[in-house]
Design a protein around this motif. Structure first.
Motif: not given
Length: 276
Positions: A96-100, A134-141
């Motif tokens: 759930p925290w990995f990039p796509h 939030s996190h830079s790899l998910v939607t609220p980057r």
């Protein structure tokens, strides 16, 4: 566990019941945990929202994700938790925290806003904050995107759980205090809790920012403490990235930073409902 937490100088916990199911957990089991924590003088500041995929365009899957988060909020209320922490999820099946690439689309943002709106009533009914991490790899980057999402949801129960490391970039790694101040300036009205996690850049030829135990990196924790305290002295600051063996050292570090900054930390003998 409660006694180890108290001995390390902490007043409460954030816990993840990864193998549990909020849709089937019995209320009496939650009540037993609530009573145990009260007896030990330990506050339950956060539980997990089970990190569901709230951004998918598959409406069947998204609907199920929303139901799990709604149930997690209800369960958190039964346990006496202040809030739940959940990320937006990811389109990456590995985690759930990995990039796509689909995480960063307008459609993903729209779906996340829709999902959070559908959870807001459950948060209010439970009296539990739904704290979006939030996190830079998910939607609220970025903090700008997170602010836009939370403004659109527009609920006092859907807030921001600010993680000190998750928006640090190569451009800000050597000025984390400046980054923290910018993030709080933008998002302060939404923040209701924070995770204190360290970060550092490693000696590799490919860029790698490693997060981990507080005290091992370059995070400006005095600024984090000061900015969170200025929002509300009752907002919890939660240690993250450390092992159980490192807990006492982290507790000593945090008490020193708070003492030097004139910030009171809840004494372990105080009542959790008065927690700061």
């Amino acid at each position: 566990m409660c006694r180890r937490v108290r001995d390390a100088g902490f007043s409460g916990i954030f816990t993840r019941f990864r193998d549990n199911d909020p849709l089937s957990t019995r209320r009496e089991d939650a009540a037993r945990l609530k009573a145990l924590l009260a007896d030990e003088g330990v506050a339950l500041f956060q539980t997990t929202g089970y990190w569901q995929n709230l951004v998918t365009s598959d409406e069947t899957a998204r609907g199920q994700s929303v139901r799990v988060v709604q149930a997690a909020l209800q369960l958190a209320g039964w346990m006496g938790a202040r809030g739940i922490d959940t990320g937006p999820g990811s389109m990456n099946p590995a985690g759930p925290w990995f990039p796509h690439p689909d995480n960063w689309t307008a459609r993903a943002e729209e779906q996340l806003i829709r999902s959070l709106r559908e959870c807001a009533k459950a948060a209010e009914d439970a009296g539990v904050f739904l704290s979006l991490e939030s996190h830079s790899l998910v939607t609220p980057r970025t903090p700008e995107i997170a602010a836009r999402i939370l403004d659109a949801v527009d609920s006092p129960w859907v807030r921001c759980d600010y993680d000190s490391a998750n928006w640090i970039t190569l451009e800000t790694i050597y000025d984390t205090g400046g980054a923290l101040n910018a993030h709080f300036d933008l998002l302060g009205r939404h923040i209701c809790s924070a995770h204190a996690k360290d970060i550092w850049v490693e000696n590799r030829l490919a860029i790698h920012l490693q997060d981990g135990c507080p005290g091992k990196g370059v995070m400006d924790f005095p600024t984090l403490f000061t900015r969170l305290e200025a929002l509300d002295a009752d907002y919890p600051l939660i240690a993250e990235g450390n092992s159980s063996e490192e807990l006492s050292d982290v507790g000593a570090l945090f008490h020193r930073i708070a003492r030097e900054g004139g910030i009171r930390i809840l004494d372990v003998g105080d009542k959790p409902e008065a927690a700061r």
